[in-house]
Every structure is written in C-alpha cells, then in structure tokens.
Design an enzyme around this catalytic site. Structure first.
Site, PDB file in Angstrom:
ATOM      1  N   SER A  48       6.280  -2.666  -1.465  1.00 48.13           N
ATOM      2  CA  SER A  48       6.843  -1.333  -1.634  1.00 48.13           C
ATOM      3  C   SER A  48       6.415  -0.381  -0.526  1.00 48.13           C
ATOM      4  CB  SER A  48       6.449  -0.752  -2.988  1.00 48.13           C
ATOM      5  OG  SER A  48       5.056  -0.537  -3.039  1.00 48.13           O
ATOM      6  N   LYS A  97       1.500   4.646  -3.325  1.00 47.60           N
ATOM      7  CA  LYS A  97       2.741   5.187  -2.781  1.00 47.60           C
ATOM      8  C   LYS A  97       2.404   6.365  -1.867  1.00 47.60           C
ATOM      9  CE  LYS A  97       5.830   2.683  -5.085  1.00 47.60           C
ATOM     10  NZ  LYS A  97       4.951   1.533  -5.253  1.00 47.60           N
TER      11      LYS A  97
END
Lengths: 181, 209
Positions: A48, A97
């Site tokens: 990701s 993230k």
C-alpha cells in the site's frame, strides 16, 4: 558445609540460576515500556505504500524494516508524514499510511469513497497510501488522530534504501484544500 | 576456597561479595549464621553507596507500575453528569479493567472507558452497539428516527443520562481501538466499593430488581 557434596552443588546451581533469571526478567517492564512508548522497529507488509516502502514488493518477498518513533506521535502532524495507526476496521492491526489531510481540510476523494468532497472533521486526519492497492481513508473515511501510534522516521533495511525517511520530498497530493498552512 | 560466601540457605551472595574492599573484610572470618547477618548488612547500605543501583531499581519499579496500570487494572477518578444515575457527578472512583482494551470481550451494556475521538479526553459511556448492530442515530424523542448500522471495527456509545451526555450521537461510532478498558467496579463518594455489572439479561433470566 564440607558434607554438602552433590546435593549442595545442585541447590547452589538452582539458586544461582533463578537468581540470574529473575535478575534479567526484571528488565522486561522497562523494555516493554520503551517498545510501546518510545520507539520500535517493525517490518512493513503489503504494497500500500509502494514504492516509498517495500519498493521490492514485486521482485521479492523481502519486507522493509523500519523504525517507528512513538514519542509525541500525535503532536505536530504535517501533511505528507508517514504515520502508524490502529486500523479502524480491526483494532489489532497497525497500519502505515501517509497523512494527506488535517482537520478542516477539504479533500477531493478517490474511489471507492461515496462522496466527491469531504471536510475532515475536528480531531481527525485523512490518510492515504502511495500505492494502487491501498485500503485507506478512501475506504474507511477520515480517522481519529487519537488512533495514531507513531511516525515512521527511518528505514533500516534493505541497506541501499536505509536512512532517514524523507517524507517531505514526496510530491504533494493534488486536490487538498488546506484549512491552514 | 570458593570465591563467594555461602549463606545459611545455600544461596551464594556473589553480587554483594563484589562490592569491593569493604566486603572483603566481611568475607574473612565468616560462619553460616554470620553469612546471613553479613548479607543483611550489605543490603541495607547497597542503595546509598551505589546510586546507579537505586536509579535502575526505581526505573524497573516505575516501568512495572506503568505496565500494571496500562495492561492490568487502572483506578481513576471520574466526574460528570452524563452517566447519572449509574455514577455520581463528583467524587467517583472507578476501576478500569485493561484486559478489555481495544474492545476485547466487550458486549452490549458494558460501561467502557474510551479515548474521545475528537479531543484529548477520556470518556466513560455505555456500549449499546457493536459492529453490525443497528442503532438510533439521535435521541428517541427527537424528530428524526434514522438508524445506522455500526460499521466494522467500531461501537456506538451513549451515556445513561441522555440529555447531559456528549456521545456517539454527537461524534458518531467510536473505533474499538480507542477503548481503554471496561469499568468493572466503582467506589462511590463514601468509598463504598461496588461491582459494576452489565444490566442486560436475556428474557428467561431473573432481573436484578
């Protein structure tokens, strides 16, 4: 004392063994505190944050080893930082993230978020992954800043990419109207 | 001649024997009974003469206490009108079971301590919806009777005193990761200890009243 012999030697060994075992075990609480409140090293799994982290995701199964700095994790958040936080979908998972929007910002969302624009509520942040396959705020919406547990500050392995994580060099994400600079 | 002296219990005090010249004299004319006495004497001055040992001991003690409060049981004062009549407005002390942190073993009807999503405070409210449950978004007497399904990984919390409670009706579902623990006991303002129980019962169970 001269008549203790074998039994005495075994008792002495046991006593000494327990003595040292307990002596080393008492170091566990400070180490655990350090790991959860100061800094920790962790492997990054998943694509990701490709290619910023796990740049070899498509070539090998090797995972990046990173340093997570946990002191003052929620203080001085800046757009573009890499943060670790507890996943809103599963409280036992820690996710990495990039912070894209702070509270008050209006973010132009990407698929699969149902609304085109969203204003990040008070006390929340908008996080996104750099890679294509990323379950981030576009999937679960803005996350409470209190879920954030740490910041990724250094990459430790592999050697050729080791060093300070220069999150500020990543290009700015378009479509974010900043509430404040 | 063994390098360390044996006490009456057969356990060597090698640690104390290495304190330096001061203990060598003690090591000299010792008997088994004197070993225990000599060890006790060394232990009394061990912290005063070696500040590093005191610092290390204090660090370990504080870290252990922190671990106990963080992952075991956390007693804490609580105040506010949002959980009347379950908790008093002022002077309450509650015991939070940290085993139930991150929502482990939390069921509908439990009172939990949680990090409030929109500010830096810790709230105490009752869980009335777990992931997948349908809950009323606003108060029962309000104009809207909209319902929402609690999303995966979240819970819906409301206070027992609805008019004076800022809860999920204001800031939405609370991620289970923000739950600090479950309130298992309270000490009322006059230190009357009382277990806090889940009031929900299935229809065939006798009620608490």
């Amino acid at each position: 004392m001269a008549t203790w012999g074998g039994a005495g030697r075994r008792l002495r060994f046991f006593g000494q063994f327990t003595h040292y075992l307990i002596g080393y075990a008492t170091w566990l609480p400070p180490l655990i505190w350090f790991n959860t409140s100061v800094a920790q090293i962790t492997f990054i799994s998943g694509p990701s944050m490709y290619p910023f982290l796990n740049a070899e995701y498509h070539e090998s199964r090797r995972q990046d080893l990173c340093l997570v700095y946990k002191l003052y994790a929620r203080k001085d958040l800046v757009r573009g930082m890499l943060v670790t936080f507890r996943n809103p979908d599963d409280p036992y998972k820690i996710t990495v993230k990039r912070v894209v929007g702070l509270e008050g910002d209006v973010v132009r969302t990407r698929a699969p978020y149902p609304y085109e624009y969203v204003q990040v509520p008070e006390g929340h942040v908008w996080v996104e992954g750099d890679g294509d396959r990323s379950k981030d705020s576009n999937y679960y919406g803005p996350i409470s800043a209190r879920l954030i547990t740490g910041k990724i500050t250094h990459i430790l392995s592999p050697w050729k990419r080791a060093g300070r994580v220069k999150w500020w060099e990543h290009p700015e994400r378009p479509g974010v109207q900043k509430a404040r600079a | 001649m063994p390098p360390f002296r044996i006490s009456a219990f057969g356990q060597p005090f090698r640690r104390f024997a290495s304190t330096g010249a001061g203990s060598v004299g003690r090591q000299g004319g010792a008997s088994a009974g004197g070993g225990g006495g000599g060890g006790r004497e060394a232990r009394d001055t061990i912290f005063l003469h070696r500040p590093l040992r005191l610092i290390i001991f204090t660090t370990k003690y504080l870290a252990f206490t922190h671990l106990f409060l963080e992952y075991g049981f956390w007693p804490s004062p609580a105040s506010g009108p949002s959980m009347l009549p379950t908790f008093e407005v002022m002077g309450e002390w509650v015991l939070v079971s940290k085993w139930h942190r991150l929502g482990r073993g939390v069921s509908v009807g439990d009172v939990v301590a949680y990090n409030i999503p929109i500010n830096d405070e810790v709230g105490v409210k009752r869980v009335i919806g777990l992931p997948g449950d349908y809950v009323l978004v606003n108060s029962p007497e309000s104009a809207s009777d909209a319902m929402i399904q609690v999303p995966q990984g979240h819970c819906w919390v409301i206070g027992d005193n609805l008019p004076a409670s800022r809860d999920s009706r204001l800031f939405g579902p609370v991620p289970l990761a923000l739950i600090r623990g479950k309130i298992i006991a309270r000490a009322k303002p006059n230190w009357d200890f009382q277990w806090v129980r889940n009031p929900l019962r299935s229809p065939d169970q006798p009620s608490d009243a």
